[in-house]
Motif scaffolding. Structure first.
Motif, PDB file in Angstrom:
ATOM      1  N   PRO A 168       0.819  -1.232   0.000  1.00  0.00           N
ATOM      2  CA  PRO A 168       0.000   0.000   0.000  1.00  0.00           C
ATOM      3  C   PRO A 168       0.849   1.277   0.000  1.00  0.00           C
ATOM      4  O   PRO A 168       0.497   2.252  -0.671  1.00  0.00           O
ATOM      5  CB  PRO A 168      -0.801  -0.123   1.297  1.00  0.00           C
ATOM      6  N   GLU A 169       1.975   1.269   0.720  1.00  0.00           N
ATOM      7  CA  GLU A 169       2.835   2.455   0.785  1.00  0.00           C
ATOM      8  C   GLU A 169       3.436   2.779  -0.581  1.00  0.00           C
ATOM      9  O   GLU A 169       3.497   3.943  -0.994  1.00  0.00           O
ATOM     10  CB  GLU A 169       3.960   2.238   1.812  1.00  0.00           C
ATOM     11  N   ILE A 170       3.854   1.736  -1.295  1.00  0.00           N
ATOM     12  CA  ILE A 170       4.456   1.956  -2.618  1.00  0.00           C
ATOM     13  C   ILE A 170       3.394   2.385  -3.627  1.00  0.00           C
ATOM     14  O   ILE A 170       3.643   3.237  -4.486  1.00  0.00           O
ATOM     15  CB  ILE A 170       5.184   0.678  -3.101  1.00  0.00           C
ATOM     16  N   VAL A 171       2.184   1.814  -3.509  1.00  0.00           N
ATOM     17  CA  VAL A 171       1.090   2.216  -4.400  1.00  0.00           C
ATOM     18  C   VAL A 171       0.785   3.703  -4.211  1.00  0.00           C
ATOM     19  O   VAL A 171       0.621   4.452  -5.177  1.00  0.00           O
ATOM     20  CB  VAL A 171      -0.186   1.369  -4.127  1.00  0.00           C
ATOM     21  N   GLU A 172       0.745   4.131  -2.940  1.00  0.00           N
ATOM     22  CA  GLU A 172       0.480   5.542  -2.638  1.00  0.00           C
ATOM     23  C   GLU A 172       1.598   6.436  -3.169  1.00  0.00           C
ATOM     24  O   GLU A 172       1.348   7.511  -3.721  1.00  0.00           O
ATOM     25  CB  GLU A 172       0.322   5.724  -1.126  1.00  0.00           C
ATOM     26  N   ARG A 173       2.829   5.961  -3.009  1.00  0.00           N
ATOM     27  CA  ARG A 173       3.969   6.739  -3.512  1.00  0.00           C
ATOM     28  C   ARG A 173       3.926   6.887  -5.028  1.00  0.00           C
ATOM     29  O   ARG A 173       4.141   7.971  -5.573  1.00  0.00           O
ATOM     30  CB  ARG A 173       5.277   6.053  -3.094  1.00  0.00           C
ATOM     31  N   GLU A 174       3.609   5.777  -5.706  1.00  0.00           N
ATOM     32  CA  GLU A 174       3.542   5.805  -7.169  1.00  0.00           C
ATOM     33  C   GLU A 174       2.383   6.680  -7.648  1.00  0.00           C
ATOM     34  O   GLU A 174       2.487   7.363  -8.666  1.00  0.00           O
ATOM     35  CB  GLU A 174       3.374   4.376  -7.714  1.00  0.00           C
ATOM     36  N   LYS A 195      -7.652   6.573   3.187  1.00  0.00           N
ATOM     37  CA  LYS A 195      -7.031   6.104   1.944  1.00  0.00           C
ATOM     38  C   LYS A 195      -6.047   4.967   2.213  1.00  0.00           C
ATOM     39  O   LYS A 195      -5.979   3.983   1.462  1.00  0.00           O
ATOM     40  CB  LYS A 195      -6.313   7.273   1.266  1.00  0.00           C
ATOM     41  N   GLY A 196      -5.299   5.083   3.315  1.00  0.00           N
ATOM     42  CA  GLY A 196      -4.334   4.044   3.674  1.00  0.00           C
ATOM     43  C   GLY A 196      -4.998   2.708   3.952  1.00  0.00           C
ATOM     44  O   GLY A 196      -4.514   1.654   3.532  1.00  0.00           O
ATOM     45  N   GLU A 197      -6.139   2.747   4.675  1.00  0.00           N
ATOM     46  CA  GLU A 197      -6.871   1.514   4.999  1.00  0.00           C
ATOM     47  C   GLU A 197      -7.438   0.872   3.734  1.00  0.00           C
ATOM     48  O   GLU A 197      -7.421  -0.359   3.580  1.00  0.00           O
ATOM     49  CB  GLU A 197      -7.999   1.818   5.982  1.00  0.00           C
ATOM     50  N   ILE A 198      -7.943   1.712   2.838  1.00  0.00           N
ATOM     51  CA  ILE A 198      -8.499   1.190   1.576  1.00  0.00           C
ATOM     52  C   ILE A 198      -7.409   0.532   0.750  1.00  0.00           C
ATOM     53  O   ILE A 198      -7.587  -0.570   0.213  1.00  0.00           O
ATOM     54  CB  ILE A 198      -9.170   2.328   0.778  1.00  0.00           C
ATOM     55  N   LEU A 199      -6.255   1.189   0.643  1.00  0.00           N
ATOM     56  CA  LEU A 199      -5.140   0.627  -0.123  1.00  0.00           C
ATOM     57  C   LEU A 199      -4.638  -0.671   0.501  1.00  0.00           C
ATOM     58  O   LEU A 199      -4.251  -1.602  -0.209  1.00  0.00           O
ATOM     59  CB  LEU A 199      -4.003   1.641  -0.227  1.00  0.00           C
ATOM     60  N   GLN A 200      -4.645  -0.739   1.840  1.00  0.00           N
ATOM     61  CA  GLN A 200      -4.228  -1.958   2.540  1.00  0.00           C
ATOM     62  C   GLN A 200      -5.149  -3.118   2.175  1.00  0.00           C
ATOM     63  O   GLN A 200      -4.698  -4.209   1.836  1.00  0.00           O
ATOM     64  CB  GLN A 200      -4.246  -1.711   4.053  1.00  0.00           C
ATOM     65  N   ASN A 201      -6.454  -2.862   2.254  1.00  0.00           N
ATOM     66  CA  ASN A 201      -7.437  -3.899   1.911  1.00  0.00           C
ATOM     67  C   ASN A 201      -7.335  -4.311   0.447  1.00  0.00           C
ATOM     68  O   ASN A 201      -7.417  -5.499   0.106  1.00  0.00           O
ATOM     69  CB  ASN A 201      -8.852  -3.406   2.217  1.00  0.00           C
ATOM     70  N   LEU A 202      -7.170  -3.319  -0.429  1.00  0.00           N
ATOM     71  CA  LEU A 202      -7.058  -3.608  -1.856  1.00  0.00           C
ATOM     72  C   LEU A 202      -5.813  -4.434  -2.160  1.00  0.00           C
ATOM     73  O   LEU A 202      -5.857  -5.369  -2.967  1.00  0.00           O
ATOM     74  CB  LEU A 202      -7.021  -2.300  -2.660  1.00  0.00           C
TER      75      LEU A 202
END
Length: 272
Positions: A168-174, A195-202
């Protein structure tokens, strides 16, 4: 000759068993392709993403007699390990299957984080694979998971494939840096999750769906490769049997001819 006949019977039986298993799993494989494609459209598949912690998930079979399908996966995994190694980078292996384990343990034992075998002991389903994916996520730290498997195309054709799942951290960075994930913020989000929780679940769901498809694709490719290998073995056994039969008949005829010559020579000597 008898042993060659027995081997030919075994290889023909193994080909029929592989064909039966392939038919059973092929439909599942084709249906599973619809699971990971939406994630690829949303989160992308970025094999070129530059990250510090890489985990190479190598999927192989537990049994042999299926051509070079496992050697191909191991070769690509080693190439990915070498490509993503460096002074500030860390690359680990997660191994699925006995065949990849046997090859990678010899020279990369210190880099192996987790080994899972007997995956196909029971019929493959999403629940089983999602539990497996959850176990991997709990036991490894990663910025990018690079899943190596063989994508099924036909009985005689499979394509070595690498799917990349980012943390999730790399997705957010990209996404923040633009590029292929730059339009991620354009989606509307309902509910109170951050947004962080959603990206984690995704990310977790994407990994389990990608793993499910990868395991099925590899299992399909394995049965197809085993069918081809057993068909080739059966034909080779038939050719060997023909050569042995020819040699046997020639030897037998030579022996009979020699005995006839000896009988005729003895009879001629008695008459003379």
């Amino acid at each position: 000759m008898k042993s060659v006949k027995n081997i030919q019977k075994i290889t023909k039986a193994m080909k029929m068993v592989a064909a039966s298993k392939l038919r059973a799993i092929q439909t599942k494989t084709e249906n599973s392709r619809g699971l990971w494609q939406p994630f690829t459209a949303l989160l992308g598949d970025l094999p070129s993403a530059d990250v510090k912690k890489n985990v190479v998930v190598t999927i192989s079979s537990d049994k042999g007699l299926c051509g070079g399908i496992n050697s191909t996966s191991v070769k690509i995994s080693k190439g990915l390990h070498k490509l993503n190694s460096g002074p500030e980078k860390e690359t680990k292996y997660v191994i699925l299957g006995e065949k990849a384990k046997a090859q990678l343990v010899r020279d990369s034992k210190k880099d192996i984080e987790l080994i899972i075998t007997e995956l196909q002991k029971n019929p493959l389903n999403y629940t089983q694979v999602s539990v497996l994916a959850d176990e991997i996520l709990k036991n490894v730290e990663y910025d990018a998971l690079r899943i190596v498997f063989n994508k099924f195309q036909s009985v005689v054709s499979f394509v070595p494939t690498v799917s990349t799942v980012l943390s999730p951290e790399i997705v957010e960075r990209e996404a923040e840096s633009g590029g292929k994930l730059g339009d991620l913020d354009s989606y509307e989000v309902e509910g109170g999750e951050t947004k962080g929780e959603i990206l984690q679940n995704l990310a977790e769901f994407q990994f389990s769906c990608t793993m499910f498809n990868a395991v099925l694709e590899n299992a399909c490719s394995e049965q197809g490769a085993r069918m081809s290998a057993m068909d080739s073995s059966s034909r080779n056994a038939g050719d060997m049997l023909d050569r042995l039969t020819l040699t046997y008949n020639r030897t037998r005829q030579a022996s009979i001819t020699t005995e006839l010559i000896e009988i005729i020579s003895g009879a001629s000597a008695l008459e003379g």
